[in-house]
Design a protein around this motif. Structure first.
Motif, PDB file in Angstrom:
ATOM      1  N   ASP A   1       0.838  -1.197   0.000  1.00 23.11           N
ATOM      2  CA  ASP A   1       0.000   0.000   0.000  1.00 23.11           C
ATOM      3  C   ASP A   1       0.880   1.257   0.000  1.00 23.11           C
ATOM      4  O   ASP A   1       2.106   1.185  -0.114  1.00 23.11           O
ATOM      5  N   SER A   2       0.252   2.415   0.151  1.00 16.27           N
ATOM      6  CA  SER A   2       0.997   3.669   0.077  1.00 16.27           C
ATOM      7  C   SER A   2       2.015   3.818   1.200  1.00 16.27           C
ATOM      8  O   SER A   2       2.984   4.579   1.075  1.00 16.27           O
ATOM      9  N   GLY A   3       1.811   3.089   2.305  1.00 20.94           N
ATOM     10  CA  GLY A   3       2.816   3.110   3.364  1.00 20.94           C
ATOM     11  C   GLY A   3       4.149   2.587   2.878  1.00 20.94           C
ATOM     12  O   GLY A   3       5.211   3.068   3.300  1.00 20.94           O
ATOM     13  N   GLY A   4       4.125   1.604   1.997  1.00 22.26           N
ATOM     14  CA  GLY A   4       5.365   1.098   1.420  1.00 22.26           C
ATOM     15  C   GLY A   4       6.061   2.144   0.574  1.00 22.26           C
ATOM     16  O   GLY A   4       7.292   2.230   0.568  1.00 22.26           O
ATOM     17  N   ALA A   5       5.284   2.952  -0.151  1.00 22.45           N
ATOM     18  CA  ALA A   5       5.879   4.026  -0.937  1.00 22.45           C
ATOM     19  C   ALA A   5       6.559   5.056  -0.026  1.00 22.45           C
ATOM     20  O   ALA A   5       7.641   5.571  -0.347  1.00 22.45           O
ATOM     21  N   ALA A   6       5.948   5.343   1.107  1.00 13.54           N
ATOM     22  CA  ALA A   6       6.565   6.260   2.063  1.00 13.54           C
ATOM     23  C   ALA A   6       7.861   5.678   2.613  1.00 13.54           C
ATOM     24  O   ALA A   6       8.856   6.397   2.784  1.00 13.54           O
ATOM     25  N   HIS A   7       7.866   4.365   2.882  1.00 10.40           N
ATOM     26  CA  HIS A   7       9.099   3.720   3.364  1.00 10.40           C
ATOM     27  C   HIS A   7      10.200   3.796   2.300  1.00 10.40           C
ATOM     28  O   HIS A   7      11.378   4.009   2.620  1.00 10.40           O
TER      29      HIS A   7
END
Length: 394
Positions: free
Chosen positions: A368-374
């Motif tokens: 999800d977008s949390g992975g993009a932030a990581h």
């Protein structure tokens, strides 16, 4: 901030999505039905291979297809069916998987390795024009990373010079160019079902063809020289047994029902990553080629602008829990290809990509977008901490 590789706290400790994803119920039912039928081979009367081919041909906007054991064999069979053989030259991009070139060698023809566009890293029409000789028989554009190559200028070159076009769509299931699906834009298109691909049966491939004539020739190459509706022991042409199995087809056929949802998920990650990375000036997303209307996002390619040591960057990112891939070396630097007779044109853009471009793999794009932030956080952390690489590019 201490890097994880030096004992600091990693940006991410949670696992990334696995690939392939777990079997769904439809796959389980169809695979079980094929196994229990005893009709495991493609010539035993089962329907899974035929249904898969028909569905893929429809999605590719063409009427014909052949399922094969892998995409390398698919490229070989497509070229061979189009009449490519010893004495011919086939133009391939420098920034691609080695099989694009070795499939040409299987036909007895010569791969001609030419440069890619400096911005989007797909086959450069200008480089193709510069590499043409009287021996040129075909062009193999690669829909790199799930993005469609800019096919109109390449097809125009082919039309002017009487060349065949075989699309290497190994990474581009579901991609579209100017609202037309890839695979059906040239004379033939070849998909891969190898374990890392957007649809996988462990191994496998599929060729789609626009014309019945090309389909019949490619089908014969893949079916030991037989002809459609010909005698079982009639072999008027030289061919091989390159067929996919019913078991593999049973894994793949239901996947088509969820492919678009998975593409949407990867595109959402890519869009989020691009927004996150826009806050930094050290990394940019490699843009899609002109004419892209559907990017299947097999990979997210990132260009790292300062000259950091690649091995240090990749090791530090892996320690942060955000592993990246170093990508392809230029084909022309592979001694095995040149020793086998491949011809290499100057490829400065591919050489630059080998220094500057890293990949986010498909499984990570399913997060999800949390992975993009990581991803953005880890890149910012690592690039701020690593010293510049000043002793020359690697």
């Amino acid at each position: 901030m201490t890097l994880a590789i030096d004992g600091g706290t990693p940006v991410r400790t949670a696992p990334w999505p696995s690939w392939p994803p777990p079997l769904d119920d439809t796959q389980r039912r169809l695979v079980t039905a094929v196994l229990e039928s005893g009709r495991w081979g493609a010539t035993q009367g089962g329907s899974a291979c035929a249904d898969l081919v028909a569905a893929f041909a429809r999605r590719s906007g063409v009427g014909h297809g052949v399922a094969v054991g892998n995409a390398t064999l698919g490229l070989f069979a497509a070229l061979r069916g189009l009449g490519v053989g010893p004495g011919d030259e086939v133009i391939v991009p420098a920034y691609t998987f080695v099989a694009t070139a070795t499939a040409v060698l299987l036909t007895g023809a010569t791969p001609v390795i030419v440069d890619v566009d400096a911005t989007d890293l797909h086959l450069s029409p200008a480089a193709v024009e510069a590499a043409l000789t009287p021996r040129t028989a075909a062009i193999v554009p690669v829909h790199l990373a799930g993005s469609p190559a800019d096919m109109d200028p390449l097809n125009a070159i082919a039309a002017r010079h009487g060349l065949s076009v075989v699309e290497d769509a190994a990474q581009a299931h579901g991609a579209a160019y100017r609202d037309r699906p890839v695979g059906g834009l040239g004379d033939a298109g070849v998909y891969s079902f190898q374990s890392s691909k957007a649809m996988t049966a462990g191994e496998g491939g599929l060729i789609v063809c626009r014309s019945r004539e090309v389909h019949e020739a490619v089908w014969s190459v893949c079916n030991v020289g037989r002809t459609l509706d010909g005698a079982w022991y009639g072999h008027p042409h030289v061919g091989w047994n390159l067929r996919l199995t019913e078991i593999q087809a049973a894994l793949l056929l239901p996947w088509l029902d969820r492919l678009d949802d998975e593409i949407d998920r990867r595109n959402a990650f890519a869009a989020a990553a691009e927004r996150e990375l826009a806050r930094h000036d050290l990394v940019t997303v490699v843009p899609r080629p002109p004419g892209t209307t559907r990017d299947s996002r097999h990979l997210l390619m990132l260009r790292v602008h300062p000259p950091f040591d690649r091995s240090s960057l990749l090791a530090a990112m892996a320690a942060e829990g955000v592993p990246l891939d170093g990508g392809y070396p230029p084909l022309g630097t592979m001694g095995a290809l040149t020793e086998a007779g491949a011809r290499t044109e100057p490829c400065p853009s591919a050489e630059a990509a080998a220094r500057e471009v890293v990949w986010v793999r498909q499984a990570m794009l399913m997060d999800d977008s949390g992975g993009a932030a990581h991803l953005a956080e880890a890149l910012s952390k690592v690039l701020a901490s690593l010293p510049p690489h000043r002793s020359g590019h690697r």
